[in-house]
Design a protein around this motif. Structure first.
Motif, short mmCIF file in Angstrom:
data_model
loop_
_atom_site.label_atom_id
_atom_site.label_comp_id
_atom_site.label_asym_id
_atom_site.label_seq_id
_atom_site.Cartn_x
_atom_site.Cartn_y
_atom_site.Cartn_z
N THR A 83 42.72 45.53 48.27
CA THR A 83 41.46 45.71 47.54
C THR A 83 40.92 44.41 46.97
OG1 THR A 83 42.57 46.20 45.46
CG2 THR A 83 42.06 48.07 46.90
N ASP A 103 42.23 47.40 41.36
CA ASP A 103 42.24 45.95 41.55
C ASP A 103 43.61 45.45 41.99
OD1 ASP A 103 39.63 44.64 39.84
OD2 ASP A 103 40.22 46.69 39.35
N ALA A 131 43.54 42.67 35.60
CA ALA A 131 42.37 43.54 35.49
C ALA A 131 42.53 44.52 34.33
CB ALA A 131 42.16 44.30 36.80
N TYR A 141 39.69 41.89 44.11
CA TYR A 141 38.95 42.20 42.89
C TYR A 141 37.96 43.31 43.19
CZ TYR A 141 35.48 41.82 39.18
OH TYR A 141 34.61 42.10 38.16
N VAL A 142 37.91 44.31 42.32
CA VAL A 142 37.01 45.44 42.50
C VAL A 142 35.87 45.33 41.49
CG1 VAL A 142 36.78 47.96 42.53
CG2 VAL A 142 38.92 46.88 43.29
N PRO A 189 37.38 50.69 35.02
CA PRO A 189 37.78 50.12 36.31
C PRO A 189 36.84 50.56 37.42
CG PRO A 189 39.25 51.91 35.67
CD PRO A 189 38.38 51.63 34.48
N GLN A 212 47.36 41.12 40.22
CA GLN A 212 45.93 41.23 39.95
C GLN A 212 45.62 42.48 39.13
OE1 GLN A 212 44.87 40.63 44.27
NE2 GLN A 212 43.12 39.60 43.37
N SER A 213 46.33 43.55 39.39
CA SER A 213 46.07 44.77 38.63
C SER A 213 46.41 44.59 37.16
CB SER A 213 46.89 45.94 39.21
OG SER A 213 48.27 45.81 38.93
N ARG A 256 33.00 45.98 38.90
CA ARG A 256 32.90 46.99 37.84
C ARG A 256 31.64 47.83 38.04
NH1 ARG A 256 37.39 45.91 37.60
NH2 ARG A 256 38.51 44.66 36.06
#
Length: 343
Positions: free
Chosen positions: A215, A296, A45, A217-218, A227, A41-42, A220
């Motif tokens: 975490t 993320d 992102a 999805y973080v 990020p 996922q990172s 925005r």
């Protein structure tokens, strides 16, 4: 033909991502085929932050990943499948997904992207050591090479053999949608030791010296081009930090301060709050200035050190390798994000 070698040393240097953007611009690419050993996922992102929605809307993309050893996060594949004009396949996926530990018959380990403008015969290639994770794409020390083919100079055959082989792997691979549900279910079960969703009276024990949370999805919260650094925690996670807020604490109230020790730029104090959604909320240190790159898809690990907490943000596979044999009860939030403590 132009060829260059780069060594990635962090976001302020040439990175795999910046080279992908540079080569894409030179080629004026409308299509791409990317092969990576694994995806997180990172990685997605970081890619989105670099390229934005314009890339997905204007480029037909194909993505071929491995799921060997369970290093690929199923959430990353699912999110990529939902992107416009994107197709995702898994190398030997129908076999690997059914093996204990996702052991492959043959390791799939490329990190290569072909960027193409077929109507003009233009091809660009970026290949290196970095995988499709935020570390691999822009943070870790990696090395790679980029090549732009000039069709007018008769150079097209230089990339043709590699592209043909990549297409053969693509043709033989399993469409991600066919195995994604099975992979995600088995991936989660391989991670958790005793996952459960805590009942109202179950409570979170605390304080603990080491604890963690995924975490996902973080949001925005700092703007679309940067990020995010604000995440929700389950109600009661403050006990891990040694706090014990009253049950009738008003929403949008401060629970208490937390002093974070970070990889760069010294300690950072942040307030833990009770949000309007009745969840606890923490604004983490700014990732790009405190050595974290992006939050993320990472697993945040909090380690008590005196009156402070050392903060680490790990990829899921690295967390499993480091702490997997020490996990105690693994709990799950309603969103599916997992958390717990380490003995």
């Amino acid at each position: 033909m132009s060829t260059g070698i780069f060594i990635q040393q962090g976001q302020n240097s040439t990175t795999t991502l910046s080279e992908l953007g540079r080569v894409r611009g030179l080629v004026e690419a409308t299509e791409s085929l990317s092969l990576f050993a694994y995806a997180t996922q990172s990685g997605l992102a970081a890619f989105d932050l670099e390229f934005g929605s314009e890339f997905w809307e204007g480029t037909t993309t194909r993505w071929l990943f491995g799921i060997d050893y369970g290093r690929t996060q199923p959430q990353a594949i699912r999110a990529l499948c939902e992107k416009p004009n994107a197709a995702v396949r898994v190398h030997d996926g129908s076999w690997v997904v059914n093996q204990a530990g996702f052991l492959p018959r043959r390791d799939f380990h490329p990190k290569t992207s072909f960027l193409m403008r077929p109507d003009q015969g233009k091809i660009g290639v970026v290949a290196g050591s970095g995988n499709f994770s935020s570390n691999g794409l822009r943070q870790s020390v990696e090395a790679g090479t980029s090549t732009v083919i000039d069709p007018n100079a008769g150079d097209a055959n230089i990339a043709e053999e590699g592209l043909n082989v990549a297409n053969e792997f693509w043709d033989a691979a399993t469409p991600a949608e066919l195995i994604l549900d099975v992979y995600e279910d088995r991936w989660k079960r391989s991670f958790a030791r005793s996952e459960h969703e805590p009942a109202e009276d179950d409570g979170i024990p605390g304080p603990k010296d080491i604890f963690w949370i995924e975490t996902g999805y973080v949001t925005r919260n700092r703007g679309l081009g940067r990020p995010g650094n604000q995440i929700d925690l389950p109600r009661g996670m403050s006990r891990y930090f040694g706090m014990n807020p009253p049950e009738d604490l008003p929403l949008n109230s401060t629970i208490g301060p937390i002093n974070f020790m970070t990889p760069t730029n010294g300690p950072v104090e942040r307030n833990l709050r009770l949000g309007n959604n009745s969840m606890e909320k923490i604004t983490l240190p700014i990732p790009e200035t405190h050595g974290f790159d992006i939050y993320d898809g990472k697993v945040l690990v909090f380690r008590r050190s005196g009156g402070s907490f050392i903060l680490n943000a790990l990829e899921a596979a690295d967390f499993e390798a480091t702490f997997g044999d020490r996990l105690s009860v693994v709990m799950s939030m309603g969103s599916g994000r997992r958390y717990g403590h380490i003995d």
